[in-house]
Design a protein around this motif. Structure first.
Motif, mmCIF file in Angstrom:
data_model
loop_
_atom_site.group_PDB
_atom_site.id
_atom_site.type_symbol
_atom_site.label_atom_id
_atom_site.label_comp_id
_atom_site.label_asym_id
_atom_site.label_seq_id
_atom_site.Cartn_x
_atom_site.Cartn_y
_atom_site.Cartn_z
ATOM 1 N N PHE A 14 0.849 -1.193 0.000
ATOM 2 C CA PHE A 14 0.000 0.000 0.000
ATOM 3 C C PHE A 14 0.886 1.244 0.000
ATOM 4 C CE2 PHE A 14 -2.657 -3.223 2.104
ATOM 5 C CZ PHE A 14 -3.818 -3.124 1.346
ATOM 6 N N THR A 15 0.292 2.352 -0.417
ATOM 7 C CA THR A 15 0.969 3.649 -0.363
ATOM 8 C C THR A 15 0.235 4.540 0.629
ATOM 9 O OG1 THR A 15 1.694 3.503 -2.676
ATOM 10 C CG2 THR A 15 1.656 5.685 -1.679
ATOM 11 N N LEU A 16 0.955 4.980 1.651
ATOM 12 C CA LEU A 16 0.373 5.879 2.653
ATOM 13 C C LEU A 16 0.457 7.307 2.131
ATOM 14 C CD1 LEU A 16 2.037 4.270 5.800
ATOM 15 C CD2 LEU A 16 -0.371 4.099 5.153
ATOM 16 N N GLU A 17 -0.680 7.939 1.973
ATOM 17 C CA GLU A 17 -0.714 9.274 1.369
ATOM 18 C C GLU A 17 -0.092 10.323 2.282
ATOM 19 O OE1 GLU A 17 -4.009 11.178 -1.486
ATOM 20 O OE2 GLU A 17 -4.580 11.212 0.639
ATOM 21 N N GLY A 18 -0.200 10.132 3.593
ATOM 22 C CA GLY A 18 0.356 11.107 4.536
ATOM 23 C C GLY A 18 -0.414 12.407 4.519
ATOM 24 N N PHE A 19 0.327 13.525 4.383
ATOM 25 C CA PHE A 19 -0.289 14.862 4.331
ATOM 26 C C PHE A 19 0.199 15.550 3.059
ATOM 27 C CE2 PHE A 19 -0.148 13.669 8.771
ATOM 28 C CZ PHE A 19 -1.412 14.038 9.245
ATOM 29 N N PRO A 20 -0.405 15.214 1.909
ATOM 30 C CA PRO A 20 0.119 15.724 0.632
ATOM 31 C C PRO A 20 0.117 17.245 0.519
ATOM 32 C CG PRO A 20 -2.051 14.694 0.360
ATOM 33 C CD PRO A 20 -1.576 14.349 1.725
ATOM 34 N N ALA A 21 -0.824 17.919 1.177
ATOM 35 C CA ALA A 21 -0.924 19.378 1.071
ATOM 36 C C ALA A 21 0.275 20.083 1.701
ATOM 37 C CB ALA A 21 -2.218 19.871 1.709
ATOM 38 N N ILE A 22 0.923 19.439 2.674
ATOM 39 C CA ILE A 22 2.055 20.072 3.355
ATOM 40 C C ILE A 22 3.335 19.231 3.241
ATOM 41 C CG2 ILE A 22 0.712 21.440 4.991
ATOM 42 C CD1 ILE A 22 1.042 19.183 7.021
ATOM 43 N N GLN A 23 3.360 18.313 2.291
ATOM 44 C CA GLN A 23 4.524 17.421 2.126
ATOM 45 C C GLN A 23 5.791 18.204 1.779
ATOM 46 O OE1 GLN A 23 4.460 14.148 2.879
ATOM 47 N NE2 GLN A 23 6.671 14.099 2.550
ATOM 48 N N HIS A 24 5.626 19.413 1.172
ATOM 49 C CA HIS A 24 6.800 20.223 0.831
ATOM 50 C C HIS A 24 7.518 20.740 2.082
ATOM 51 C CE1 HIS A 24 3.436 23.015 1.323
ATOM 52 N NE2 HIS A 24 4.324 23.965 1.570
ATOM 53 N N LEU A 25 6.841 20.684 3.231
ATOM 54 C CA LEU A 25 7.458 21.080 4.497
ATOM 55 C C LEU A 25 7.994 19.855 5.246
ATOM 56 C CD1 LEU A 25 4.668 23.549 5.685
ATOM 57 C CD2 LEU A 25 6.853 24.166 4.630
ATOM 58 N N GLY A 26 8.333 18.817 4.489
ATOM 59 C CA GLY A 26 8.682 17.523 5.060
ATOM 60 C C GLY A 26 9.743 17.572 6.144
ATOM 61 N N LYS A 27 10.842 18.310 5.907
ATOM 62 C CA LYS A 27 11.939 18.319 6.876
ATOM 63 C C LYS A 27 11.555 19.053 8.161
ATOM 64 C CE LYS A 27 15.628 17.650 3.530
ATOM 65 N NZ LYS A 27 16.852 18.176 2.909
ATOM 66 N N VAL A 28 10.788 20.116 8.020
ATOM 67 C CA VAL A 28 10.310 20.851 9.201
ATOM 68 C C VAL A 28 9.360 19.977 10.005
ATOM 69 C CG1 VAL A 28 9.009 22.868 10.008
ATOM 70 C CG2 VAL A 28 10.571 23.087 8.058
ATOM 71 N N LEU A 29 8.419 19.328 9.308
ATOM 72 C CA LEU A 29 7.457 18.447 9.972
ATOM 73 C C LEU A 29 8.158 17.246 10.602
ATOM 74 C CD1 LEU A 29 4.660 18.538 7.260
ATOM 75 C CD2 LEU A 29 4.571 19.586 9.513
ATOM 76 N N PHE A 30 9.192 16.761 9.929
ATOM 77 C CA PHE A 30 9.985 15.660 10.499
ATOM 78 C C PHE A 30 10.576 16.068 11.838
ATOM 79 C CE2 PHE A 30 14.314 14.078 11.190
ATOM 80 C CZ PHE A 30 14.064 12.720 11.320
ATOM 81 N N LEU A 31 11.170 17.247 11.898
ATOM 82 C CA LEU A 31 11.802 17.728 13.128
ATOM 83 C C LEU A 31 10.773 17.910 14.244
ATOM 84 C CD1 LEU A 31 14.407 18.659 14.488
ATOM 85 C CD2 LEU A 31 13.938 20.976 13.634
ATOM 86 N N VAL A 32 9.632 18.524 13.908
ATOM 87 C CA VAL A 32 8.577 18.771 14.908
ATOM 88 C C VAL A 32 8.055 17.455 15.483
ATOM 89 C CG1 VAL A 32 6.207 19.627 15.226
ATOM 90 C CG2 VAL A 32 7.871 20.991 13.947
ATOM 91 N N HIS A 33 7.748 16.516 14.584
ATOM 92 C CA HIS A 33 7.194 15.237 15.036
ATOM 93 C C HIS A 33 8.244 14.368 15.727
ATOM 94 C CE1 HIS A 33 3.933 16.463 12.367
ATOM 95 N NE2 HIS A 33 3.175 15.619 13.048
ATOM 96 N N LEU A 34 9.507 14.494 15.308
ATOM 97 C CA LEU A 34 10.577 13.763 15.985
ATOM 98 C C LEU A 34 10.732 14.239 17.429
ATOM 99 C CD1 LEU A 34 12.959 11.758 15.948
ATOM 100 C CD2 LEU A 34 14.400 13.647 15.132
#
Length: 314
Positions: A14-34
């Motif tokens: 399967f492919t997890l869609e995640g949050f496509p609308a904000i995927q361009h902020l991936g590294k920032v979101l990675f840091l926040v969620h980490l």
């Protein structure tokens, strides 16, 4: 399509869609969620460690709290690491088997957690409203039996829907509009008749959430009545402060889960479920250590003494 696996299933991943609308902020979101993930794991792990290490905290209340914290560590670890991979590397695929394992662990720990919350509410009710009977009733054996009952009952309740979902046919599409594998998105991807499994999942979610919620409301209602009757205004204020903090976390947990699961037909609302699931998997596990235990003076004292002992041993 891939070669069918079983029951006409052709999907191997399967492919997890995640949050496509904000995927361009991936590294920032990675840091926040980490940071949120590490804080949640650390806070809950501290509760488990301190409870085991300090004999003053080896009481029924802290036994249930440490068990709940352990569940929370496992619960978020079933979901957040994959979300971090999606944000950082953009790897959104997950194998058929891994997807069902993730769904099982997530739903099982979630169900066990809500049943444990009901047990914790009853424990607080007994301690505050029936203090003379509390030491006799809530002994170590009773505590172990109650936790075991939560685990076994959760397993019995969620196994049926998960087995039914695993036997559905998945012949495409394979994109899950979510950031992890959950029952409802999987059901809606199936090309089988899903009416019976949808209804069963709805009934079981309703049963777990409402049973836990009703027990919690009754317990806290009786606690509030007892607190109101306390002669000291300072004692009443302290008790209400603690209860209000607990109720904030409970409201977030029950609210998000009722929004996600207690709706028979959800096809048009899966997108909004992602935000509610984020509250349930990131926000409440982060608040739990602070609200339930780390604000407690007894825990703070035990933590300070443990830190002092560690410094001396070095």
């Amino acid at each position: 399509l891939a070669k069918p696996l079983w029951n006409g299933t052709a999907v191997q991943e399967f492919t997890l869609e995640g949050f496509p609308a904000i995927q361009h902020l991936g590294k920032v979101l990675f840091l926040v969620h980490l940071l949120a993930y590490l804080a949640s794991i650390t806070g809950n792990a501290v509760i488990v460690t301190i409870t085991c290490a300090d004999s003053r905290l080896q009481t029924p209340m802290y036994f249930f709290l440490s068990t709940f914290s352990f569940f929370e560590c496992c619960f978020i670890s079933a979901v957040i690491p994959k979300l971090l991979v999606i944000f950082l590397l953009g790897r959104q695929t997950i194998s058929f088997l891994a997807c069902f394992i993730q769904a099982f662990v997530f739903v099982y720990l979630g169900a066990a957690g809500f049943l444990l919350i009901a047990v914790m509410s009853v424990d607080r009710y007994m301690a505050i409203c029936k203090p003379l009977h509390y030491p006799t009733i809530m002994n170590l054996k009773t505590c172990f039996l109650l936790v075991t009952a939560c685990c076994v009952l959760a397993f019995i309740l969620i196994t049926g829907p998960l087995v039914m979902v695993s036997q559905l046919s998945f012949c495409g599409p394979n994109v899950i509009p979510h950031f992890f594998c959950d029952l409802d998105p999987l059901i809606h991807l199936s090309c089988s008749n899903t009416r019976s499994v949808e209804m069963l999942a709805f009934v079981i979610a309703l049963l777990i959430l409402l049973t836990s919620l009703i027990i919690t409301i009754i317990a806290y209602s009786n606690i509030v009545v007892t607190i109101v009757r306390l002669p000291s205004a300072k004692e009443r204020q302290k008790a209400f402060s603690t209860c209000s903090s607990h109720l904030i976390v409970l409201s977030l947990m029950y609210g998000s889960c009722v929004f996600i699961y207690v709706k028979p037909k959800q096809r048009n609302r899966l997108n909004s479920n992602r935000e509610a699931a984020l509250v349930n998997t990131v926000v409440t596990p982060l608040l739990n250590p602070v609200i339930y235990t780390l604000r407690n003076k007894q825990v703070q004292q035990a933590l300070k003494e443990t830190m002092c002992r560690l410094k001396i041993s070095r």
